[in-house]
Scaffold this motif. Structure first.
Motif, mmCIF file in Angstrom:
data_model
loop_
_atom_site.group_PDB
_atom_site.id
_atom_site.type_symbol
_atom_site.label_atom_id
_atom_site.label_comp_id
_atom_site.label_asym_id
_atom_site.label_seq_id
_atom_site.Cartn_x
_atom_site.Cartn_y
_atom_site.Cartn_z
ATOM 1 N N GLY A 105 -54.379 -7.888 80.786
ATOM 2 C CA GLY A 105 -54.860 -9.171 80.299
ATOM 3 C C GLY A 105 -56.325 -9.397 80.594
ATOM 4 O O GLY A 105 -56.874 -8.866 81.564
ATOM 5 N N LEU A 106 -56.960 -10.200 79.740
ATOM 6 C CA LEU A 106 -58.365 -10.564 79.915
ATOM 7 C C LEU A 106 -58.528 -12.025 79.531
ATOM 8 O O LEU A 106 -58.096 -12.448 78.454
ATOM 9 C CB LEU A 106 -59.264 -9.701 79.030
ATOM 10 C CG LEU A 106 -60.733 -10.144 78.930
ATOM 11 C CD1 LEU A 106 -61.427 -9.987 80.277
ATOM 12 C CD2 LEU A 106 -61.473 -9.351 77.858
ATOM 13 N N LEU A 107 -59.133 -12.812 80.423
ATOM 14 C CA LEU A 107 -59.511 -14.183 80.119
ATOM 15 C C LEU A 107 -60.989 -14.178 79.784
ATOM 16 O O LEU A 107 -61.833 -13.898 80.637
ATOM 17 C CB LEU A 107 -59.215 -15.100 81.308
ATOM 18 C CG LEU A 107 -59.513 -16.584 81.100
ATOM 19 C CD1 LEU A 107 -58.695 -17.147 79.948
ATOM 20 C CD2 LEU A 107 -59.250 -17.375 82.389
ATOM 21 N N LEU A 108 -61.300 -14.480 78.532
ATOM 22 C CA LEU A 108 -62.662 -14.365 78.010
ATOM 23 C C LEU A 108 -63.260 -15.750 77.850
ATOM 24 O O LEU A 108 -62.744 -16.566 77.078
ATOM 25 C CB LEU A 108 -62.614 -13.635 76.657
ATOM 26 C CG LEU A 108 -63.894 -13.025 76.118
ATOM 27 C CD1 LEU A 108 -64.417 -11.936 77.044
ATOM 28 C CD2 LEU A 108 -63.645 -12.451 74.722
ATOM 29 N N GLY A 109 -64.323 -16.028 78.607
ATOM 30 C CA GLY A 109 -64.980 -17.323 78.526
ATOM 31 C C GLY A 109 -66.363 -17.210 77.916
ATOM 32 O O GLY A 109 -66.941 -16.125 77.818
ATOM 33 N N GLY A 110 -66.892 -18.349 77.520
ATOM 34 C CA GLY A 110 -68.232 -18.368 76.964
ATOM 35 C C GLY A 110 -68.419 -19.538 76.021
ATOM 36 O O GLY A 110 -67.452 -20.098 75.511
ATOM 37 N N PRO A 111 -69.677 -19.923 75.770
ATOM 38 C CA PRO A 111 -69.934 -21.063 74.872
ATOM 39 C C PRO A 111 -69.548 -20.736 73.438
ATOM 40 O O PRO A 111 -69.393 -19.555 73.083
ATOM 41 C CB PRO A 111 -71.450 -21.275 75.004
ATOM 42 C CG PRO A 111 -71.991 -19.945 75.450
ATOM 43 C CD PRO A 111 -70.919 -19.341 76.297
ATOM 44 N N PRO A 112 -69.380 -21.747 72.588
ATOM 45 C CA PRO A 112 -69.037 -21.492 71.182
ATOM 46 C C PRO A 112 -70.091 -20.635 70.497
ATOM 47 O O PRO A 112 -71.292 -20.781 70.739
ATOM 48 C CB PRO A 112 -68.989 -22.903 70.571
ATOM 49 C CG PRO A 112 -68.774 -23.820 71.727
ATOM 50 C CD PRO A 112 -69.468 -23.189 72.891
ATOM 51 N N GLY A 113 -69.627 -19.714 69.645
ATOM 52 C CA GLY A 113 -70.546 -18.933 68.824
ATOM 53 C C GLY A 113 -71.002 -17.618 69.398
ATOM 54 O O GLY A 113 -71.744 -16.883 68.739
ATOM 55 N N VAL A 114 -70.567 -17.274 70.631
ATOM 56 C CA VAL A 114 -71.040 -16.021 71.224
ATOM 57 C C VAL A 114 -70.229 -14.825 70.747
ATOM 58 O O VAL A 114 -70.540 -13.680 71.113
ATOM 59 C CB VAL A 114 -71.031 -16.086 72.767
ATOM 60 C CG1 VAL A 114 -72.038 -17.105 73.263
ATOM 61 C CG2 VAL A 114 -69.644 -16.396 73.293
ATOM 62 N N GLY A 115 -69.163 -15.057 69.974
ATOM 63 C CA GLY A 115 -68.454 -13.927 69.368
ATOM 64 C C GLY A 115 -67.162 -13.540 70.045
ATOM 65 O O GLY A 115 -66.784 -12.365 70.034
ATOM 66 N N LYS A 116 -66.448 -14.503 70.613
ATOM 67 C CA LYS A 116 -65.194 -14.165 71.317
ATOM 68 C C LYS A 116 -64.134 -13.659 70.334
ATOM 69 O O LYS A 116 -63.423 -12.683 70.611
ATOM 70 C CB LYS A 116 -64.694 -15.384 72.088
ATOM 71 C CG LYS A 116 -65.642 -15.848 73.200
ATOM 72 C CD LYS A 116 -65.077 -16.966 74.023
ATOM 73 C CE LYS A 116 -65.035 -18.283 73.287
ATOM 74 N NZ LYS A 116 -66.400 -18.826 73.015
ATOM 75 N N THR A 117 -64.014 -14.313 69.182
ATOM 76 C CA THR A 117 -63.046 -13.857 68.175
ATOM 77 C C THR A 117 -63.457 -12.526 67.584
ATOM 78 O O THR A 117 -62.627 -11.623 67.378
ATOM 79 C CB THR A 117 -62.908 -14.912 67.062
ATOM 80 O OG1 THR A 117 -62.537 -16.165 67.644
ATOM 81 C CG2 THR A 117 -61.862 -14.494 66.052
ATOM 82 N N THR A 118 -64.758 -12.373 67.308
ATOM 83 C CA THR A 118 -65.266 -11.097 66.799
ATOM 84 C C THR A 118 -65.026 -9.985 67.807
ATOM 85 O O THR A 118 -64.689 -8.849 67.443
ATOM 86 C CB THR A 118 -66.769 -11.209 66.492
ATOM 87 O OG1 THR A 118 -66.975 -12.269 65.551
ATOM 88 C CG2 THR A 118 -67.311 -9.912 65.919
ATOM 89 N N TYR A 119 -65.175 -10.317 69.091
ATOM 90 C CA TYR A 119 -64.933 -9.330 70.151
ATOM 91 C C TYR A 119 -63.494 -8.824 70.090
ATOM 92 O O TYR A 119 -63.241 -7.624 70.229
ATOM 93 C CB TYR A 119 -65.216 -9.953 71.513
ATOM 94 C CG TYR A 119 -64.813 -9.086 72.679
ATOM 95 C CD1 TYR A 119 -65.650 -8.079 73.146
ATOM 96 C CD2 TYR A 119 -63.583 -9.263 73.314
ATOM 97 C CE1 TYR A 119 -65.275 -7.275 74.217
ATOM 98 C CE2 TYR A 119 -63.203 -8.468 74.381
ATOM 99 C CZ TYR A 119 -64.055 -7.478 74.832
ATOM 100 O OH TYR A 119 -63.681 -6.679 75.881
ATOM 101 N N ALA A 120 -62.548 -9.733 69.884
ATOM 102 C CA ALA A 120 -61.138 -9.327 69.840
ATOM 103 C C ALA A 120 -60.884 -8.358 68.694
ATOM 104 O O ALA A 120 -60.172 -7.357 68.853
ATOM 105 C CB ALA A 120 -60.241 -10.563 69.696
ATOM 106 N N ARG A 121 -61.457 -8.625 67.521
ATOM 107 C CA ARG A 121 -61.286 -7.711 66.377
ATOM 108 C C ARG A 121 -61.909 -6.356 66.676
ATOM 109 O O ARG A 121 -61.310 -5.311 66.387
ATOM 110 C CB ARG A 121 -61.911 -8.324 65.121
ATOM 111 C CG ARG A 121 -61.182 -9.546 64.585
ATOM 112 C CD ARG A 121 -61.557 -9.807 63.134
ATOM 113 N NE ARG A 121 -62.989 -10.031 62.966
ATOM 114 C CZ ARG A 121 -63.567 -11.229 62.986
ATOM 115 N NH1 ARG A 121 -62.837 -12.318 63.179
ATOM 116 N NH2 ARG A 121 -64.870 -11.346 62.819
#
Length: 395
Positions: A198-214
């Motif tokens: 598991g990974l808990l990924l934090g960060g401000p909006p727009g830094v690419g968290k969803t893109t990172y998952a893909r």
């Protein structure tokens, strides 16, 4: 599968006396007196008690008993288990069984170039939809391929990998190491207990968290199952929300090895800071998520990535090792990363232009900002009937 087999039993025995819970007491005429018992769950004690009573009543009536049960029959009523004279075990779904099914449906040889693992990943509803009487063998095969395409690893749908992303810091390093570990796990060189789950990924909006998952799923060469807490809460009531949570984990387990991406995971909340008026409601959601994250089989083959803006708002029980093993923050990109992000989104545009000054004055922006600016610059150049200029980006 037990419920799906009931119509088959009806056809074989010419009618049944359904005496199972939630089925009422309606009866169909049948001189051979056959009672069909259906186990719908493995753990519902009320269900098992009702079935035991139905079995006892059937024996008093002199009925023949047919029980549709899970393979482990220890939960059968003792009255049935002790007098059982025969047992038939449904075969597991594999490629050969589906090919035989295609031949029965179409009346012609049905070639399905799929593996047994592919066949097992199909749900019962998908099999029913793929094999309909009257279809040709080719159409059955096409439908199977279409369902499998939806389960295919994300790298067959997107070429974006971690190598294409910049400014991710420790998240990129962790993702590349996970890809190596999953490859070793698939080859049998590494036990699942040694893989980060598991990974808990934090960060401000727009830094690419969803893109990172893909990109992570592409780099790892595994399927991506994407969901969000907002989607769970869109269910009409708590029972549906809990069902949706378990269904997403089950879908990921069917496609293993897989990455389950949960967006807005901070929306689940922290039980210690919840409004007392709503604590019981959200506690059940947290408990269901904990149950799915732990898993009786160690959640083998499924890596869960939760993304949010505020990791500190996530319940501490979810953040302990074994659930979300790692916690990584993605910062806003620096000037060097922004230059690479500009170059990625520009593609073949402005190949010889130095983007470093533009990146330097863009510090504070996110990858989403850069993507919007490049798209706007292209639209401006398109309307002017020319190629993109640096001035378009500056504007």
């Amino acid at each position: 599968m037990a419920e799906a087999m009931k119509p088959v039993v009806d056809r074989v025995f010419g009618g049944t006396y359904p005496k199972t819970p939630r089925r009422g007491r309606e009866r169909s005429v049948d001189v051979r007196h056959v009672t069909v018992l259906i186990e719908r769950t493995k753990s519902d004690r009320h269900d098992r008690r009702e079935l035991a009573l139905a079995a006892r009543a059937a024996m008093v009536d002199g009925s023949r008993l047919v029980a549709l049960w899970h393979q482990n029959d220890r939960s059968l009523p003792p009255e049935v288990r002790k007098i059982r004279t025969a047992a038939l075990v449904l075969p597991e779904v594999d490629a050969r069984l589906l090919q035989r099914l295609g031949r029965l449906i179409s009346g012609e040889p049905c070639s399905l170039p799929i593996s047994d693992q592919d066949a097992k990943s199909l749900t019962l509803d998908e099999i029913i939809a793929a094999f309909v009487f009257g279809l040709s063998a080719a159409e059955c095969a096409r439908r199977v391929s279409a369902f499998l395409a939806e389960k295919a690893p994300v790298d067959s749908k997107s070429k974006l990998s971690l190598a294409d992303l910049h400014g991710l810091g420790a998240a990129k390093v962790w993702g590349e190491q996970l890809a190596d570990d999953l490859a070793a796990y698939r080859d049998g060189r590494l036990p699942w207990s040694e893989v980060d789950r598991g990974l808990l990924l934090g960060g401000p909006p727009g830094v690419g968290k969803t893109t990172y998952a893909r990109a992570l799923a592409t780099t790892c060469g595994v399927a991506l199952i994407s969901t969000s807490v907002a989607r769970w809460y869109a269910a009409p009531h708590l029972g549906e929300t809990l069902t949706q949570i378990r269904a997403d984990f089950a879908k990921a387990a069917q496609s293993q090895p897989a990455i389950l991406f949960i967006d807005e995971i901070d929306g689940v909340g922290d039980r210690a800071t919840m409004d007392p008026r709503h604590r019981d409601y959200f506690t059940q959601i947290v408990n269901a998520l904990l149950e799915c994250l732990d898993g009786v089989d160690g959640r083998e083959g499924v890596v869960v990535v939760g993304a949010c803006n505020s990791p500190q708002q996530v319940d501490p029980a979810l953040r302990r090792p074994g659930r979300f093993d790692r916690e990584i923050h993605i910062p806003r990109p620096d000037a060097a990363a922004l230059e690479q992000i500009y170059r990625f989104h520009l593609g073949s545009d402005l190949p010889d232009v130095d983007l470093q000054p533009l990146a330097a004055v863009s510090v504070g922006a996110t990858g989403a900002d850069v993507e919007l600016w490049v798209r706007t610059a292209r639209r401006q150049a398109r309307r002017a009937g020319r190629a993109v200029l640096l001035e378009d980006l500056v504007a």
